[in-house]
Design an enzyme around this catalytic site. Structure first.
Site, PDB file in Angstrom:
ATOM      1  N   GLU A  80      10.381  15.352  14.980  1.00  0.00           N
ATOM      2  CA  GLU A  80      10.776  15.206  13.582  1.00  0.00           C
ATOM      3  C   GLU A  80       9.981  16.217  12.744  1.00  0.00           C
ATOM      4  O   GLU A  80       8.754  16.163  12.697  1.00  0.00           O
ATOM      5  CB  GLU A  80      10.499  13.780  13.093  1.00  0.00           C
ATOM      6  CG  GLU A  80      10.923  13.579  11.654  1.00  0.00           C
ATOM      7  CD  GLU A  80      10.775  12.139  11.180  1.00  0.00           C
ATOM      8  OE1 GLU A  80       9.662  11.596  11.245  1.00  0.00           O
ATOM      9  OE2 GLU A  80      11.783  11.562  10.728  1.00  0.00           O
ATOM     10  N   GLU A 129       9.851   1.388  10.750  1.00  0.00           N
ATOM     11  CA  GLU A 129      10.907   2.371  10.522  1.00  0.00           C
ATOM     12  C   GLU A 129      10.232   3.726  10.675  1.00  0.00           C
ATOM     13  O   GLU A 129       9.441   4.122   9.833  1.00  0.00           O
ATOM     14  CB  GLU A 129      11.480   2.139   9.116  1.00  0.00           C
ATOM     15  CG  GLU A 129      12.905   2.583   9.014  1.00  0.00           C
ATOM     16  CD  GLU A 129      12.993   4.032   8.673  1.00  0.00           C
ATOM     17  OE1 GLU A 129      12.892   4.853   9.616  1.00  0.00           O
ATOM     18  OE2 GLU A 129      13.125   4.345   7.493  1.00  0.00           O
ATOM     19  N   LYS A 142       0.847  -1.191   0.000  1.00  0.00           N
ATOM     20  CA  LYS A 142       0.000   0.000   0.000  1.00  0.00           C
ATOM     21  C   LYS A 142       0.881   1.239   0.000  1.00  0.00           C
ATOM     22  O   LYS A 142       1.520   1.577   0.987  1.00  0.00           O
ATOM     23  CB  LYS A 142      -0.932   0.063   1.220  1.00  0.00           C
ATOM     24  CG  LYS A 142      -2.012   1.130   0.982  1.00  0.00           C
ATOM     25  CD  LYS A 142      -2.525   1.812   2.220  1.00  0.00           C
ATOM     26  CE  LYS A 142      -1.723   2.991   2.722  1.00  0.00           C
ATOM     27  NZ  LYS A 142      -1.736   4.196   1.872  1.00  0.00           N
ATOM     28  N   CYS A 170      13.968  10.242   6.663  1.00  0.00           N
ATOM     29  CA  CYS A 170      13.913   9.847   8.070  1.00  0.00           C
ATOM     30  C   CYS A 170      15.254  10.050   8.751  1.00  0.00           C
ATOM     31  O   CYS A 170      15.319  10.349   9.930  1.00  0.00           O
ATOM     32  CB  CYS A 170      13.454   8.402   8.181  1.00  0.00           C
ATOM     33  SG  CYS A 170      14.329   7.316   7.060  1.00  0.00           S
TER      34      CYS A 170
HETATM   35  P1  NAP Z   1       1.929   8.460   7.871  1.00  0.00           P
HETATM   36  O1  NAP Z   1       0.526   8.854   8.026  1.00  0.00           O
HETATM   37  O2  NAP Z   1       2.613   7.721   8.952  1.00  0.00           O
HETATM   38  O3  NAP Z   1       1.992   7.633   6.482  1.00  0.00           O
HETATM   39  C1  NAP Z   1       2.733   6.484   6.235  1.00  0.00           C
HETATM   40  C2  NAP Z   1       1.856   5.394   5.629  1.00  0.00           C
HETATM   41  O4  NAP Z   1       0.957   4.889   6.602  1.00  0.00           O
HETATM   42  C3  NAP Z   1       0.994   5.870   4.477  1.00  0.00           C
HETATM   43  O5  NAP Z   1       0.908   4.873   3.494  1.00  0.00           O
HETATM   44  C4  NAP Z   1      -0.317   6.076   5.178  1.00  0.00           C
HETATM   45  O6  NAP Z   1      -1.432   6.117   4.324  1.00  0.00           O
HETATM   46  C5  NAP Z   1      -0.367   4.907   6.099  1.00  0.00           C
HETATM   47  N1  NAP Z   1      -1.351   5.030   7.190  1.00  0.00           N
HETATM   48  C6  NAP Z   1      -1.889   6.146   7.723  1.00  0.00           C
HETATM   49  N2  NAP Z   1      -2.767   5.832   8.690  1.00  0.00           N
HETATM   50  C7  NAP Z   1      -2.801   4.497   8.777  1.00  0.00           C
HETATM   51  C8  NAP Z   1      -3.511   3.570   9.589  1.00  0.00           C
HETATM   52  N3  NAP Z   1      -4.369   3.969  10.517  1.00  0.00           N
HETATM   53  N4  NAP Z   1      -3.302   2.257   9.414  1.00  0.00           N
HETATM   54  C9  NAP Z   1      -2.427   1.823   8.489  1.00  0.00           C
HETATM   55  N5  NAP Z   1      -1.733   2.639   7.683  1.00  0.00           N
HETATM   56  C10 NAP Z   1      -1.904   3.972   7.825  1.00  0.00           C
HETATM   57  O7  NAP Z   1       2.810   9.718   7.552  1.00  0.00           O
HETATM   58  P2  NAP Z   1       2.261  11.128   6.989  1.00  0.00           P
HETATM   59  O8  NAP Z   1       1.011  11.518   7.672  1.00  0.00           O
HETATM   60  O9  NAP Z   1       2.200  11.024   5.554  1.00  0.00           O
HETATM   61  O10 NAP Z   1       3.414  12.111   7.464  1.00  0.00           O
HETATM   62  C11 NAP Z   1       3.356  12.710   8.744  1.00  0.00           C
HETATM   63  C12 NAP Z   1       4.719  12.771   9.385  1.00  0.00           C
HETATM   64  O11 NAP Z   1       5.245  11.448   9.519  1.00  0.00           O
HETATM   65  C13 NAP Z   1       5.777  13.484   8.582  1.00  0.00           C
HETATM   66  O12 NAP Z   1       5.717  14.853   8.736  1.00  0.00           O
HETATM   67  C14 NAP Z   1       7.040  12.889   9.140  1.00  0.00           C
HETATM   68  O13 NAP Z   1       7.406  13.523  10.326  1.00  0.00           O
HETATM   69  C15 NAP Z   1       6.645  11.465   9.426  1.00  0.00           C
HETATM   70  N6  NAP Z   1       7.076  10.582   8.324  1.00  0.00           N
HETATM   71  C16 NAP Z   1       8.180   9.832   8.496  1.00  0.00           C
HETATM   72  C17 NAP Z   1       8.625   9.036   7.457  1.00  0.00           C
HETATM   73  C18 NAP Z   1       9.839   8.190   7.591  1.00  0.00           C
HETATM   74  O14 NAP Z   1      10.495   7.899   6.606  1.00  0.00           O
HETATM   75  N7  NAP Z   1      10.152   7.710   8.765  1.00  0.00           N
HETATM   76  C19 NAP Z   1       7.969   9.015   6.248  1.00  0.00           C
HETATM   77  C20 NAP Z   1       6.809   9.781   6.099  1.00  0.00           C
HETATM   78  C21 NAP Z   1       6.387  10.551   7.151  1.00  0.00           C
HETATM   79  P3  NAP Z   1      -1.902   7.586   3.817  1.00  0.00           P
HETATM   80  O15 NAP Z   1      -0.900   8.014   2.864  1.00  0.00           O
HETATM   81  O16 NAP Z   1      -3.213   7.376   3.203  1.00  0.00           O
HETATM   82  O17 NAP Z   1      -1.986   8.447   5.041  1.00  0.00           O
END
Ligand code: NAP
Ligand code: MG
Length: 497
Positions: free
Chosen positions: A400, A269, A194, A303
Site C-alpha cells: 500500500e 481496518e 485517539k 484505504c
Molecule cells: P499508523 O501509524 O498505523 O497510524 C494510525 C493510528 O494508530 C494513529 O492514530 C497512530 O498514532 C496510532 N498508533 C501508532 N502506533 C501505535 C501503537 N503502537 N499503539 C496504538 N496506536 C498506535 O499509520 P501512519 O504511520 O500514520 O501511516 C503509515 C502507513 O499506514 C500509510 O502510509 C498507509 O500505508 C497506512 N495507513 C492506512 C490507513 C487506512 O485507512 N487503512 C490510514 C493511515 C495510514 P500516531 O498518529 O501518533 O502515529
C-alpha cells in the site's frame, strides 16, 4: 460568487481555533495532560505550524477509561434508546451548522482541497451520524425455539460491548472519528477517541460539540497524543473492552497482540490495494474518469484507493492515455486554494514514503506513462503518477503506497477466473471496482473477487453498506447493521417453563 470577506472571516476563525491551547476532553471537562507536554500540528499545504495539541499518556488514558466506565454503568446505561438517538441526531445537526468551520479545519490540518472537505468529509460525517441514530431503537435480539428437551422460553439480547477505544488515522480525520463514535454510541457503548498525531483539530472541535449538544459526561472522551504513548496505553488498558482501529497493517498487528491482555474485542481496518478491472465492453470514458478519481482523490490517501488498474488489452492504451491525461491536467496545490484539485499528502514523512515507492518502481523496471506536476512551494506535494510495465513482484504493486500512484497492467484473457486471479493476487482484500456493461460478467466477477466490497461502474462509501476487509485488510466490518452490531455482545437467556 464566493463572498471573500466572509470566507476570510471563517478562515480566521478556524485558524484561531487551531491556535488555541487545547487540553484533553475527559469526563466532560477539558484537562491538561499529566505530562504537561504537547506536540505541534502543521498545515501540509505550506508546512507551517498551526497549533499544538496535548500529549496524553498512560495516566490520562487511565482517567479517561474510568470516566467512560462510570458513564457506561451510570447515565448512559439507563438512558432510553430514543434519547441516545436524539443526541446522535443533534450532533449531526450541530456539525452541519458548523460545516464550513469543520471543512476549513480539515483542510488546514490534513491538506485536502477545501471543496473535497465540504463535499465529502463533513457531509459524510453528518450522514453517518444520522444513519446510526436510527439504530438505538432497533437493536433487538430474537426469540429462539430450542432443540433440546424441556419447555423453555429462550431469547437473545444485544448489550453494549462496553468501553471502546477508537484509534484513527489522518486521511479523513473527522469522517474516521465519526465512523467509530456514531455506531459505538448508538449501541450504548462509551468511547475514548485517539486521533492521529498529524490531525487532531477536527476531533477537538467535535469534542466541544459533544458537550454542547448534551451527551452525559464521560460518554465521549478525547485523548490526543502519540500512538506509542496514548494509543498503546489504550490498547494495554484492562478497562477497555474493545479497540476499533483504522491504519497501517503494522500497527494493526501490534494492536492484536496488545489486546490479548484482557481479550479485547478488536475491529481492524487496515488498508488495501484495490484492483480496478476494466472489461473490453466498459464505457471507456466513464472508466477513465472513475479510475483516475479513485487513485487521485485525497492524493491517493484512501484505504480503498484504486491503486492497481487491470484493463483488457483492447482498451488498455486508451485507458492509460486517458488517466495520464487526467493526471497531467490535475491542478495540484494547497487545499485552501480554490483552484486546487489535488492537495498535498499529509506530512513530509508521507511525501518521502510515496516518492521512494515511485523510485523503487522505476528501479524494478516500471516506467512513468503519465505524471502531473507537483506544485512548487513548501507544501508536501507529490505528482500524480501512472506507472506501466509493472508486475505483481514489484513493491509498487504489492504494498500500500497511500499516495497518488497508479500501477496499470493489462490482461488478454477473457476468462473471468483468470481475471479474478490477477485481482486476487494480493495480501489485501478491502475492495474492488469493476467497469463493464455486461451484467452477467459483473455479477460473476463480484463473486470471484476476494474483497469486502465490490463496486461496479462507480466507487464510494455508504453508511448503510458494510465495509471492511478480507485477508490482511482487517477484521470485522464498519457501517450497516454489521457495523453497529460490532459494538454489541449477544447474550442468550433461557427460562425453563
Ligand atoms: P499508523 O501509524 O498505523 O497510524 C494510525 C493510528 O494508530 C494513529 O492514530 C497512530 O498514532 C496510532 N498508533 C501508532 N502506533 C501505535 C501503537 N503502537 N499503539 C496504538 N496506536 C498506535 O499509520 P501512519 O504511520 O500514520 O501511516 C503509515 C502507513 O499506514 C500509510 O502510509 C498507509 O500505508 C497506512 N495507513 C492506512 C490507513 C487506512 O485507512 N487503512 C490510514 C493511515 C495510514 P500516531 O498518529 O501518533 O502515529
Ligand atoms: Mg504513525
Amino acid at each position: 460568487m464566493p463572498d471573500i470577506a466572509k470566507d476570510q472571516l471563517a478562515l480566521d476563525g478556524a485558524r484561531q481555533f487551531a491556535g488555541r491551547e487545547h487540553g484533553l476532553f475527559i469526563d466532560g471537562e477539558w484537562r491538561e495532560p499529566r505530562s504537561g507536554s504537547s506536540f505541534e500540528t502543521f498545515n501540509p499545504g505550506d508546512g507551517s505550524r498551526i497549533g499544538r495539541a496535548a500529549a496524553g499518556g498512560e495516566a490520562d488514558v487511565d482517567l479517561a477509561v474510568r470516566a467512560a466506565r462510570a458513564a457506561l454503568d451510570g447515565p448512559w446505561a439507563t438512558m432510553k434508546p430514543s434519547e441516545r438517538a436524539r443526541l446522535l441526531w443533534r450532533l449531526a445537526d450541530a456539525i452541519e451548522a458548523h460545516a464550513d468551520e469543520f471543512a476549513l479545519l480539515e483542510t488546514l490540518n490534513n491538506g485536502k482541497p477545501l471543496r473535497d472537505a465540504r463535499m465529502f468529509d463533513v457531509p459524510h460525517a453528518v450522514e453517518v451520524l444520522r444513519y446510526n441514530a436510527g439504530w438505538p431503537t432497533k437493536l433487538n435480539g430474537e426469540s429462539v425455539n430450542l432443540s433440546g428437551p424441556g419447555t423453555w422460553h429462550a431469547y437473545t439480547v444485544r448489550e453494549p460491548v462496553g468501553v471502546v477505544a477508537a484509534i484513527v488515522p489522518w486521511n479523513a480525520p473527522l469522517a474516521m472519528a465519526v465512523a467509530k463514535t456514531a455506531p459505538a454510541l448508538a449501541a450504548g457503548c462509551t468511547i475514548i477517541l485517539k486521533p492521529a498525531e498529524q490531525t487532531p483539530l477536527t476531533a477537538l472541535r467535535l469534542a466541544h460539540l459533544m458537550a454542547e449538544v448534551g451527551f452525559p459526561k464521560g460518554v465521549f472522551n478525547l485523548v490526543t497524543g502519540l500512538g506509542e504513548a496514548a494509543g498503546a496505553a489504550l490498547v494495554a488498558h484492562p478497562g477497555v473492552d474493545k479497540v476499533t482501529f483504522t491504519g497501517s497493517t503494522e500497527v494493526g498487528r501490534l494492536i492484536v497482540k496488545g489486546a490479548t491482555v484482557n481479550m479485547k474485542r478488536v475491529t481492524l481496518e487496515l488498508g488495501g490495494k484495490t484492483p480496478v478491472i476494466v472489461m473490453p465492453d466498459a464505457d471507456i470514458n466513464r472508466a477513465i474518469e472513475g479510475a483516475a478519481r479513485s487513485i487521485f482523490t485525497n492524493a491517493g490517501q484512501i484505504c480503498n484507493a484504486g491503486s492497481r488498474l487491470f484493463a483488457h488489452e483492447s482498451v488498455f492504451d486508451a485507458l492509460v492515455e486517458g488517466v495520464a491525461d487526467f493526471a497531467g491536467k490535475l491542478r495540484v496545490g494547497p487545499g485552501l486554494d480554490p483552484d486546487t484539485q489535488m492537495g498535498p499528502v499529509v506530512s513530509a514523512e508521507q511525501k518521502a514514503r510515496v516518492l521512494s515507492y515511485i523510485e523503487a518502481g522505476l528501479r524494478d523496471g516500471a516506467k512513468i506513462s503519465g505524471q502531473g506536476s507537483a506544485a512548487s512551494g513548501p507544501g508536501y506535494f507529490v505528482p500524480p503518477t501512472v506507472l506501466t510495465g509493472t508486475n505483481p513482484q514489484m513493491s509498487v504493486v504489492r504494498e500500500e503506497i497511500f499516495g497518488p500512484v497508479l500501477c496499470a497492467m493489462s490482461f488478454s484473457d477473457r476468462d473471468l477466473d483468470a481475471i479474478a486471479a490477477q485481482a486476487n493476487d494480493t495480501d489485501y482484500g478491502l475492495g474492488a471496482i469493476v467497469w463493464t456493461q455486461n451484467l452477467s460478467a459483473a455479477h460473476k466477477l463480484a463473486r470471484k473477487i476476494k474483497a469486502g466490497t465490490v463496486r461496479v461502474n462507480g466507487g464510494g462509501l455508504d453508511p448503510a453498506l458494510p465495509f471492511g476487509g478480507f485477508k490482511q485488510s482487517g477484521w470485522g466490518r464498519e457501517n450497516g447493521r454489521e457495523g453497529v452490531e460490532a459494538y454489541t455482545e449477544v447474550k442468550s437467556i433461557a427460562i425453563a417453563l
